[in-house]
Design a protein around this motif. Sequence first.
Motif, short mmCIF file in Angstrom:
data_model
loop_
_atom_site.label_atom_id
_atom_site.label_comp_id
_atom_site.label_asym_id
_atom_site.label_seq_id
_atom_site.Cartn_x
_atom_site.Cartn_y
_atom_site.Cartn_z
N ASP A 142 0.66 8.97 -6.61
CA ASP A 142 0.59 10.36 -6.16
C ASP A 142 1.34 11.24 -7.17
O ASP A 142 2.57 11.32 -7.13
CB ASP A 142 1.22 10.49 -4.77
CG ASP A 142 0.98 11.87 -4.16
OD1 ASP A 142 0.62 12.79 -4.92
OD2 ASP A 142 1.17 12.03 -2.94
N ASP B 266 0.82 -1.21 0.00
CA ASP B 266 0.00 0.00 0.00
C ASP B 266 0.86 1.26 0.00
O ASP B 266 0.52 2.25 -0.67
CB ASP B 266 -0.93 0.00 1.21
CG ASP B 266 -2.00 -1.08 1.12
OD1 ASP B 266 -2.23 -1.57 0.01
OD2 ASP B 266 -2.59 -1.42 2.16
N LEU C 194 -3.07 1.84 5.41
CA LEU C 194 -3.38 3.18 4.95
C LEU C 194 -4.77 3.58 5.39
O LEU C 194 -5.71 2.79 5.32
CB LEU C 194 -3.30 3.25 3.42
CG LEU C 194 -1.89 3.10 2.85
CD1 LEU C 194 -1.96 3.17 1.34
CD2 LEU C 194 -0.96 4.16 3.39
N ARG D 19 2.44 1.67 -3.44
CA ARG D 19 1.37 2.01 -4.38
C ARG D 19 0.89 3.44 -4.17
O ARG D 19 0.63 4.17 -5.13
CB ARG D 19 0.21 1.03 -4.20
CG ARG D 19 -0.93 1.24 -5.18
CD ARG D 19 -2.03 0.20 -4.94
NE ARG D 19 -3.16 0.44 -5.80
CZ ARG D 19 -3.27 0.00 -7.05
NH1 ARG D 19 -2.27 -0.68 -7.58
NH2 ARG D 19 -4.35 0.24 -7.77
N GLU D 20 0.77 3.86 -2.91
CA GLU D 20 0.34 5.23 -2.61
C GLU D 20 1.33 6.23 -3.20
O GLU D 20 0.93 7.26 -3.76
CB GLU D 20 0.21 5.42 -1.10
CG GLU D 20 -0.28 6.81 -0.71
CD GLU D 20 -0.25 7.03 0.79
OE1 GLU D 20 -1.15 7.71 1.30
OE2 GLU D 20 0.68 6.53 1.45
#
Length: 579
Positions: free
Chosen positions: A386, A378, A491, A381-382
């Motif tokens: 972004d 996560d 998250l 990936r975040e």
Amino acid sequence: MAIALGDCPRHHRNTLVGAALLRNRRMKKLRCAIYTRKSTEEGLDMDFNSLDAQREACEAYVTSQRSEGWTLVPNAYDDGGVSGGTMERPALQRLLCDVRAGKVDVIVVYKVDRLTRALSDFAKIVDVLDAAGASFVSVTQAFNTTTSMGRLTLNVLLSFAQFEREVIAERVRDKVAQSKARGIWMGGVVPLGYDVEDRKLMPNAIEATTVVHIFRYYLDQPSVRALKLALDAQGVRTKIQQGKSGPRGGVPFSRGALYWLLSNPIYIGKLRHKDKVHEGQHEAIISTDLWDAVQAKLEASTAERANAIIPNGIALLTGMIRDADDRPMSPSFTVKQGRRYHYYVSSISKDIDREVPGKPAAPVARIAARSIETAARDAVRELLLDPARIAGLDDRAGAAVTSARIDTAAELARQVGPHADHGARNLFERLGLTVRVHPRRVAASLSASALIAALEHLPEGADHEPDRIDLVIRTDVQRGKRGTKLVIAGLEPVGRKPDPRLVNLIAKAHRARSNLFGDQASPRDRHIERLARLAYLAPDITHAILDGNQPAALTSRRLLKLPALPLAWPDQRRLLGFT
């Protein structure tokens, strides 16, 4: 009073027509900017180079059109040593900015391929010109882009220009392959142990001793990780390279750099090109026997890592996760009621955990494998999804490069999906991901330079620069009968909603408190008493629960089963994880 031209004498009629033409010409003042480009830097130091020749031809053309109101702007837009296959050219970007600002009406080039060699880039340039009401002219190729036939002619010319660029690229790749097949070093990052003299690799006596030491010392160490720790303690550093932005290197070796060094055939006098190895023209530093011994150990280590598989999948973070005492954490599992529970546990090794007299042994850290792996997925990936953080990697990158990086980051984000184990591990290794488990938090980061290389589809570097990007892994400390336990919160979802069970529990607590004071409940009802004490939670804790902002580990079951609830609000916040 209006005068018809037909009623005027001939000489008066000529005078009026000439005056009208003169007014029209004065109205058509066109500011012209000359753009020149050369793909290589060869010959640019001459008194009269290719850029000067292009400018001279363009100036002559603008001068010939002076009667049409053409004037030359004083600014020079010259790109020397820059390929036409990219839009990231300083002079071209300045020129397009001036076009957008209304400072330039016509772009004058010697040939169309000086402006661009790619059809896609040409379409972008045309959009900028159309939006500003500007145009461009090629002084050696006469066509009119205002007609459909003119645009077709231009597209045909650009197609051939792009074809020529691709053919040149193929020639260069073929030349590199043929040169390496003959053992010729074709440039690039100079490896530790060598210097470059007359475009040839020559052994550096001091650095060669360091290389031999690394190869031999690796045979005495249990792993590359242990080798890195030993070399760091000895002060061994990477080679200092002189780049365009100044010197770089001279930093501790990363594990990736050590793997690259130990497997590079250049040290036995050979050159690698893709999947082939050729005899080189440079002198070897490492003996064949030492090389074979190191390669055998590397292959055995690779086989061991390949076998480090959890029964239900791959241990994604093997080799990347360590505890607070810098000990590697290895995958493990326990079986409870016929069900496997997977963990990462601190490795106890005599080479790493040497007991210091008078100092207690460091406690063994353990964390749930699924939760930490999901949190790592996560977090990466975040970051990849972004756009602001991707754009902030390099402030000097242009808009086109930044846009391409954002698109590539979105593609890479698919590799860390919940079922893409192999893709996620490969990406984690390439980005130099590190995870450090502390008693009350988890710290994770990856290499910024490795991320930029991945976003630009560059080959994996041999060394990760010391610049790191911190990742967000939210945690909570949960207290139970067996002490504290680190919990991965994951998250925080966007628009988090209150937990209906917790909200209902708080409502029941206040009703239970009212019933106790109203003599509506039995004084020996333990459940009512347990509920009623929750009505004395600190106001900020109650508001956080009603808003859905409580710690992820705070559930209705845990809150109700607390053995005791402190009366002091600071103690409540500390117990429930609000501090």
